[in-house]
Scaffold this motif. Structure first.
Motif, PDB file in Angstrom:
ATOM      1  N   PRO A 414       0.804  -1.231   0.000  1.00  0.00           N
ATOM      2  CA  PRO A 414       0.000   0.000   0.000  1.00  0.00           C
ATOM      3  C   PRO A 414       0.828   1.268   0.000  1.00  0.00           C
ATOM      4  O   PRO A 414       0.433   2.279  -0.585  1.00  0.00           O
ATOM      5  CB  PRO A 414      -0.831  -0.119   1.279  1.00  0.00           C
ATOM      6  N   ARG A 433      -4.158  -4.859   4.234  1.00  0.00           N
ATOM      7  CA  ARG A 433      -4.915  -3.792   4.900  1.00  0.00           C
ATOM      8  C   ARG A 433      -6.184  -3.449   4.115  1.00  0.00           C
ATOM      9  O   ARG A 433      -7.244  -3.242   4.710  1.00  0.00           O
ATOM     10  CB  ARG A 433      -4.039  -2.552   5.067  1.00  0.00           C
ATOM     11  N   SER A 434      -6.083  -3.384   2.798  1.00  0.00           N
ATOM     12  CA  SER A 434      -7.264  -3.030   1.999  1.00  0.00           C
ATOM     13  C   SER A 434      -8.313  -4.141   2.059  1.00  0.00           C
ATOM     14  O   SER A 434      -9.520  -3.864   2.087  1.00  0.00           O
ATOM     15  CB  SER A 434      -6.859  -2.758   0.545  1.00  0.00           C
ATOM     16  N   GLU A 435      -7.875  -5.395   2.105  1.00  0.00           N
ATOM     17  CA  GLU A 435      -8.816  -6.509   2.220  1.00  0.00           C
ATOM     18  C   GLU A 435      -9.547  -6.464   3.563  1.00  0.00           C
ATOM     19  O   GLU A 435     -10.742  -6.761   3.638  1.00  0.00           O
ATOM     20  CB  GLU A 435      -8.074  -7.835   2.085  1.00  0.00           C
ATOM     21  N   ALA A 437     -10.215  -3.786   5.305  1.00  0.00           N
ATOM     22  CA  ALA A 437     -11.192  -2.690   5.223  1.00  0.00           C
ATOM     23  C   ALA A 437     -12.454  -3.136   4.495  1.00  0.00           C
ATOM     24  O   ALA A 437     -13.577  -2.753   4.871  1.00  0.00           O
ATOM     25  CB  ALA A 437     -10.560  -1.490   4.529  1.00  0.00           C
ATOM     26  N   ASP A 438     -12.297  -3.954   3.459  1.00  0.00           N
ATOM     27  CA  ASP A 438     -13.451  -4.455   2.705  1.00  0.00           C
ATOM     28  C   ASP A 438     -14.215  -5.537   3.459  1.00  0.00           C
ATOM     29  O   ASP A 438     -15.432  -5.675   3.311  1.00  0.00           O
ATOM     30  CB  ASP A 438     -12.992  -5.032   1.357  1.00  0.00           C
ATOM     31  N   GLU A 445      -9.492   2.583  10.831  1.00  0.00           N
ATOM     32  CA  GLU A 445      -8.277   2.726  10.038  1.00  0.00           C
ATOM     33  C   GLU A 445      -7.004   2.677  10.869  1.00  0.00           C
ATOM     34  O   GLU A 445      -5.957   2.263  10.387  1.00  0.00           O
ATOM     35  CB  GLU A 445      -8.333   4.043   9.250  1.00  0.00           C
TER      36      GLU A 445
END
Length: 618
Positions: A414, A433-435, A437-438, A445
Motif C-alpha cells: 500500500p 490492509r485493503s482486504e 477494510a473491505d 483505520e
C-alpha cells in the motif's frame, strides 16, 4: 517452568477461592506442586513443574527470611549459581528462585539486568504492599494482566484470568486486536482479543501500588544495535561459536531428563550438536514424521541424529492424529492464533514428554541471521522499475495461476510506510490492509499499530529492517507463543539457546553481508554448524515445520467452513460482511485459489472464538 497467577485489589472484588481456580486452570503448566498466598490486598498462585531442586523447600510462593518479600515465578535463570557466588548469597535450597528473590529484595527491578534466562515473575513487597511483574528480555515466557483502572490481576495464560468473575464481567471483544490478527496472524505486542486484558511487553516491569500502575523497560532491543557492525568473518564466527557453546551449556543445567527437538534443519541441528558435545552420554532427540513426504523432514533429522550419535526417537503420525489437534488450538491458545504449525509442535512436545521433562529448541535463528525468503522480497521491492510499475504488474499477475496471484498480492504494497508488515502478511497468506477494510463490518483505520521502521543507532538496510520487524513481532508474538503453549500443554519445559540475550545482542551487531552471502541465507550460522556436522547433510531447500492445512480445509476440515462461515453464523456475530466471506469461500472451494487458505483459517478461528466465548454475552 511453571504457571503463575494472582491479583491486587483494594476493593476486595477478588475472592481467595477464585485464586484456587486460577491455579487449577494452569495445572498443565505445573503438575508437580501448587502453592498460594493471600493478604487483604494481594493473592498469589503457583503451579510448579520441577526442573531444578526437586525438593519441597523449593516450592513457591517463596519468602525471604524476614517474610517481607515473596515471589511466584515461571521460567529459569541459568546464571543463578554465578550470581549466588558473586553476591555471596546464603541459601536454603539449590533452586534459582531463591537467588532471584534475594536480588530483587535487595536491588529492585534493576536486578533483572543480571538475569540470564527466560522468566515471568510476580514479586510482592509485603511491607510496602507493592506488586511487580517482570517479563524476560525476548518475551519467551508469557505474562498477561487485567487492568480496568481500579482492579488488577495477572496470569501466565488468559484462561486463568477468566476464572475471576469480576474479570468476566469487565471484559468484552477487542476490535483492535482483530485487525492486527487478520493482517499478521497474532494479536500484537500488548493487545489481546479481550478488552482490559493485556500482554506485558518483553523486557518490561510493571509495578502497581494502590491504584496506580507504572511500566518501565529494563531491556530494549532497539538500543542494542551498534553504530558500526562487525564485518570480520573470522572474528564473527569465533565469537558466535563461543556464545552458542556457553548458552547451550547454561541450558543443560537440569535435575530431570532432557533432550532436543530435532527437525534436521540448521538451527535445531546446531543446538543438538552443541548439546551432544557437552554431555557424556547420548542426548535424546525427537522428531515427528508425516506420511505426506512434502511435509516430512524426518529423514533429514535421522541423518543428523545418526551422525551425532544421539538417542533418536521418531514418531510417524497420521493426518487423523494431526486433525484431532486442530480442534484443540483455541483451547490451548485462549484466543485466535493462526500459525497451524502449532499442531506438529504440540505433537512433538507430547512425544518428547513421554521420555523427558525439558527440551532445547532451535527457535530464533531465522530472525537473528536472516533465514526467511521475506528478506529477499524486501530487497527485490527496492527495484525502482518495480516500485514505479507495481500496480499494473500486480494486476497482470493476479490474472495468472495461483502462484502468480500470490506474488501479485505481495508486490502490491500500500505504501512505503507499511511495506514491512505487508511483506510479512502476504508471505504468510494473510489479509492485506485493503482486504481488511473491505471485509469488516466495523473497520477502524488506525487499529493496526505496528512499528515498521526503527529509530536505532545505524541505518538499517531493507533486509535488516525486515528481520528486525520479525524479531519484534513474529518471533515474540507467534513463534515463542507457539512453543510455550504447545510444550506446556504437556508439562514440558522448552529452552531456547539461540535467544540467550548475549547472542541476540551479538547478532544485531553482525553485518548483513555475513548473514546472507552468495544467496546463502544464515551464512554465518551455517559456517558454525559445519564445524560440528557435514555441510552435505543440509544441501536442500528450506522447508518449515508445517502441515497441509490448505488440503485439509478442502477435505477433512471443510466442515469448519460450513459450520462457522455460513451466512447465519456470520450475521450472528456481525464481525465480517457476509457477502465478502461468501466470495472468499467461493474463491477457495470453487475457483481453486488455494493461496487464500490462511485467510479462510483466520476467519474460522475468529468465528469459533466468538461462538465459544461471547455468545452468552450477546
Amino acid at each position: 517452568m511453571c504457571g503463575i497467577a494472582g491479583y491486587y485489589s483494594l476493593t476486595g472484588v477478588f475472592q481467595t477461592h477464585e485464586l484456587q481456580r486460577m491455579g487449577h486452570a494452569l495445572a498443565h503448566r505445573g503438575p508437580d506442586a501448587d502453592g498460594f498466598f493471600s493478604d487483604s490486598i494481594v493473592g498469589l498462585a503457583h503451579r510448579r513443574l520441577k526442573i531444578l531442586d526437586l525438593s519441597q523447600e523449593a516450592n513457591q510462593p517463596m519468602f525471604t527470611d524476614n517474610k517481607q518479600h515473596t515471589i511466584v515465578y515461571n521460567g529459569e535463570v541459568y546464571n543463578y549459581n554465578d550470581l549466588r557466588r558473586e553476591y555471596q548469597i546464603p541459601v536454603h535450597t539449590s533452586s534459582d528462585t531463591e537467588i532471584i528473590l534475594h536480588l530483587l529484595a535487595n536491588k529492585g527491578i534493576q536486578a533483572c539486568n543480571e538475569f540470564n534466562g527466560m522468566f515471568a515473575i510476580a514479586w510482592y513487597n509485603c511491607e510496602k504492599q507493592t506488586l511487580s511483574l517482570i517479563r524476560d528480555r525476548m518475551g519467551i515466557k508469557p505474562l498477561f494482566y487485567f487492568w480496568d483502572g481500579h482492579n488488577f490481576a495477572f496470569a501466565s495464560e488468559i484462561k486463568a484470568l477468566l476464572q475471576l468473575s469480576y474479570v468476566m464481567q469487565h471484559t468484552s471483544f477487542n476490535q483492535r486486536a482483530l485487525q492486527e490478527f487478520l493482517h499478521v496472524g497474532y494479536s500484537g505486542i500488548e493487545e489481546t482479543f479481550y478488552t482490559n486484558i493485556y500482554k506485558l511487553p518483553a523486557g518490561s516491569a510493571l509495578t502497581i501500588h494502590n491504584t496506580s500502575i507504572h511500566i518501565e523497560k529494563f531491556w530494549d532491543i532497539h538500543s542494542k544495535i551498534q553504530p558500526e557492525p562487525i564485518t570480520n568473518y573470522y572474528q564473527a564466527k569465533e565469537t558466535l561459536r563461543d556464545l552458542i557453546e556457553a548458552s547451550v551449556r547454561y541450558r543443560l543445567k537440569s535435575d530431570v531428563p532432557y533432550g532436543t527437538f530435532l527437525s534436521g534443519g540448521i538451527d535445531s541441528s546446531l543446538v543438538t550438536a552443541v548439546a551432544q558435545r557437552n554431555i557424556s552420554g547420548k542426548l535424546k532427540t525427537f522428531t515427528i514424521a508425516f506420511a505426506d513426504s512434502k511435509y516430512n523432514e524426518a529423514e533429514h533429522a535421522r541423518k543428523v541424529a545418526d551422525f551425532l550419535g544421539t538417542d533418536h526417537t521418531e514418531l510417524l503420525v497420521t493426518q487423523a492424529d494431526a486433525i484431532r489437534l486442530a480442534h484443540d488450538m483455541l483451547t490451548v491458545y485462549d484466543e485466535p492464533y493462526a500459525d497451524s504449525s502449532a499442531i506438529p509442535t504440540m505433537m512433538v512436545s507430547q512425544l518428547a514428554r513421554s521420555q523427558v521433562t525439558m527440551t532445547l529448541s532451535g527457535d530464533g535463528g531465522d530472525e537473528l541471521f536472516m533465514g526467511y525468503g521475506a528478506y529477499t522480497w524486501a530487497q527485490r521491492l527496492q527495484n525502482p522499475w518495480l516500485q514505479t510499475f507495481r500496480k499494473p504488474i500486480s494486476f497482470a499477475m493476479k490474472q495468472g495461476n495461483d502462484r502468480l496471484k500470490r506474488v501479485g498480492e505481495l508486490i502490491n504494497y500500500p505504501s512505503e510506510a507499511h511495506k514491512p508488515s505487508h511483506i510479512f502478511s502476504q508471505e504468510q497468506g494473510f489479509f492485506s490492509r485493503s482486504e481488511i477494510a473491505d471485509l469488516l463490518a466495523n473497520y477502524s483505520e488506525d487499529s493496526i499499530q505496528l512499528e515498521e521502521y526503527f529509530n536505532v543507532a545505524r541505518h538499517l538496510s531493507v533486509r535488516e529492517n525486515q528481520a528486525f520487524f520479525d524479531m519484534n513481532y513474529y518471533l515474540r508474538e507467534d513463534l515463542l507463543t507457539k512453543v510455550d503453549r504447545a510444550s506446556m500443554r504437556y508439562s514440558l519445559e522448552s529452552r531456547v539457546p539461540l535467544l540467550d540475550y548475549n547472542i541476540v545482542e551479538f547478532a544485531l551487531h553482525v553485518d548483513e553481508s555475513l548473514k546472507i552471502k552468495d544467496n546463502s541465507h544464515k551464512y554465518l550460522l551455517k559456517q558454525v554448524l559445519y564445524d560440528y556436522v557435514p555441510a552435505e547433510l543440509f544441501q536442500r531447500p528450506k522447508w518449515g515445520f508445517s502441515i497441509p492445512l490448505q488440503t485439509w480445509l478442502r477435505t477433512d476440515l471443510q466442515f469448519l467452513i460450513h459450520d462457522y462461515l455460513n451466512e447465519d453464523c456470520i450475521k450472528k456475530h456481525g464481525i465480517f460482511k457476509p457477502h465478502k466471506v461468501k466470495q472468499l469461500v467461493q474463491r477457495f472451494l470453487l475457483h481453486n485459489q488455494h493461496h487464500v487458505y490462511n485467510r479462510i483459517w483466520c476467519m474460522i478461528l475468529v468465528q469459533r472464538f466468538m461462538e465459544e466465548n461471547f455468545c452468552k454475552k450477546q
